[in-house]
Design a protein around this motif. Structure first.
Motif, PDB file in Angstrom:
ATOM      1  N   GLU A 205       7.384   5.949  -0.467  1.00 17.28           N
ATOM      2  CA  GLU A 205       6.295   5.832   0.391  1.00 17.28           C
ATOM      3  C   GLU A 205       6.366   4.327   0.927  1.00 17.28           C
ATOM      4  OE1 GLU A 205       2.668   7.465  -0.763  1.00 17.28           O
ATOM      5  OE2 GLU A 205       3.562   9.526  -0.473  1.00 17.28           O
TER       6      GLU A 205
ATOM      7  N   ARG B 138       5.000   7.460  -6.239  1.00 17.44           N
ATOM      8  CA  ARG B 138       4.951   7.865  -5.007  1.00 17.44           C
ATOM      9  C   ARG B 138       5.939   6.954  -4.090  1.00 17.44           C
ATOM     10  NH1 ARG B 138       4.292  12.987  -4.141  1.00 17.44           N
ATOM     11  NH2 ARG B 138       4.418  12.300  -1.885  1.00 17.44           N
ATOM     12  N   ARG B 139       5.631   5.759  -4.317  1.00 14.90           N
ATOM     13  CA  ARG B 139       6.613   4.471  -3.665  1.00 14.90           C
ATOM     14  C   ARG B 139       7.960   4.574  -4.111  1.00 14.90           C
ATOM     15  NH1 ARG B 139       3.444   0.073  -1.636  1.00 14.90           N
ATOM     16  NH2 ARG B 139       1.226   0.528  -1.858  1.00 14.90           N
TER      17      ARG B 139
END
Length: 267
Positions: A115, A109-110
Motif C-alpha cells: 500500500e 499493510r504497507r
C-alpha cells in the motif's frame, strides 16, 4: 473544579489476524465490563476495539448488548470504493454499518500488501466522505531510523497520506505514529523520542491545515505498547493515546486504559 483535556484521548486495540467470531465475542465479553466501568468514571477517553473483519459483527453484538457508549468498534482496513468487483475487500458502506472507525495505512499493510501513501490517502478520503473516523498510520523502518532519516520519512508520509482533506473534516482524522522497528519487537520507542516525532507530525499538519486544526487533531503512539510503558506516552504533551497491538489481545489492555486514565485525569 476539574477541566476536560483539550483533546479526548484514544486507546485503540488492533487485534490484527487474531480471534475469529467465537473467540472475539468471548474476549470482548471478558474485557468490556471492566473497560466500561473505567470509562464511566472518566469521560475524556475513548476506547476502540478493532477485531478482524470476520469478527466485527460478533463484537458489535457484545457492545450493543452492554451499551457502553465510550467503547467503539473499528475495522482494520477497507477499500475506497463503495461497491464493485473487488473480491475479499470491504467497502466504506459496509464498515459504516458496524463501525465508527477504520485503521488505514498500517505498516503491515504497507509492507506486506504494497500500500502506497497515495492509496492510503484515497482510503482516508473515502472514510471521511462516509462518516468514518480514519486512524492513518505513519512510521519509519529500522534502516531509515538508524540512518537518521526519520524526519524525512515522516514528512513524506504525512504530506502524501494526509493530503487534500476538506478543511472542515481534517480535524476528524486520527494519526498514529508507529515506528516500524518498534511494532511487535518489544523495543518500544522511548517516550521523549515519540513526543519529538509526534510534535513534528503536528507541525506538518499545521502547515497543511492550519494551527487550529493541528491543535485539535489526535495523534497516537503505537509500537510495543504495554501497561508497563503506557504512562510515558500519554504523559507527553502531543501524544493523545495509543494504538495497541499484542497487548490488546490480553487483559493487559484493561490495565493500559486504567493507567492512561491515572495520567490523564484532571487534577
Amino acid at each position: 473544579m476539574t477541566t476536560a483535556p483539550a483533546r479526548t484521548a484514544i486507546i485503540a486495540g488492533n487485534w490484527k489476524m487474531h480471534y475469529g467470531p467465537r473467540m472475539a465475542s468471548s474476549f470482548a465479553l471478558e474485557i468490556t465490563p471492566a473497560l466500561g466501568k473505567l470509562l464511566n468514571e472518566y469521560p475524556y477517553l475513548l476506547c476502540i476495539l478493532c477485531p478482524p473483519a470476520i469478527s466485527l459483527s460478533a463484537v458489535r453484538e457484545v457492545l450493543d448488548a452492554l451499551l457502553f457508549e465510550r467503547i467503539e468498534l473499528g475495522a482494520q482496513n477497507m477499500h475506497f470504493e463503495e461497491k464493485g468487483a473487488f473480491t475479499g475487500e470491504i467497502s466504506p458502506l459496509m464498515v459504516r454499518e458496524l463501525c465508527t472507525t477504520v485503521i488505514l495505512g498500517h505498516s503491515e499493510r504497507r509492507t506486506y500488501f504494497g500500500e502506497s501513501d497515495e492509496l492510503v490517502n484515497r482510503k482516508a478520503q473515502a472514510a471521511l466522505n462516509h462518516g468514518l473516523r480514519p486512524i492513518v498510520c505513519v512510521g519509519e523502518r529500522l534502516e531509515e531510523h538508524e540512518a537518521g532519516k526519520t524526519e524525512a520519512v515522516i514528512r513524506s508520509q504525512v504530506q502524501k497520506s494526509l493530503a487534500n482533506f476538506r478543511s472542515e473534516r481534517a480535524c476528524d482524522v486520527v494519526i498514529a505514529y508507529e515506528p516500524v522497528w518498534a511494532i511487535g519487537t518489544g523495543k518500544a520507542c522511548p517516550g521523549e523520542d515519540a513526543q519529538r516525532t509526534i510534535h513534528l507530525i503536528r507541525e506538518l499538519y499545521a502547515d497543511m491545515y492550519g494551527g487550529e486544526t493541528a491543535n485539535a487533531v489526535r495523534i497516537l503512539y503505537g509500537g510495543s505498547v504495554t501497561s508497563a510503558n503506557i504512562a510515558e506516552y500519554v504523559a507527553q504533551a502531543d501524544i493523545d493515546g495509543a494504538l495497541v497491538g499484542g497487548a490488546s489481545l490480553k487483559s493487559d489492555f484493561v490495565e493500559i486504559v486504567r493507567k492512561s486514565i491515572e495520567i490523564l485525569r484532571p487534577s
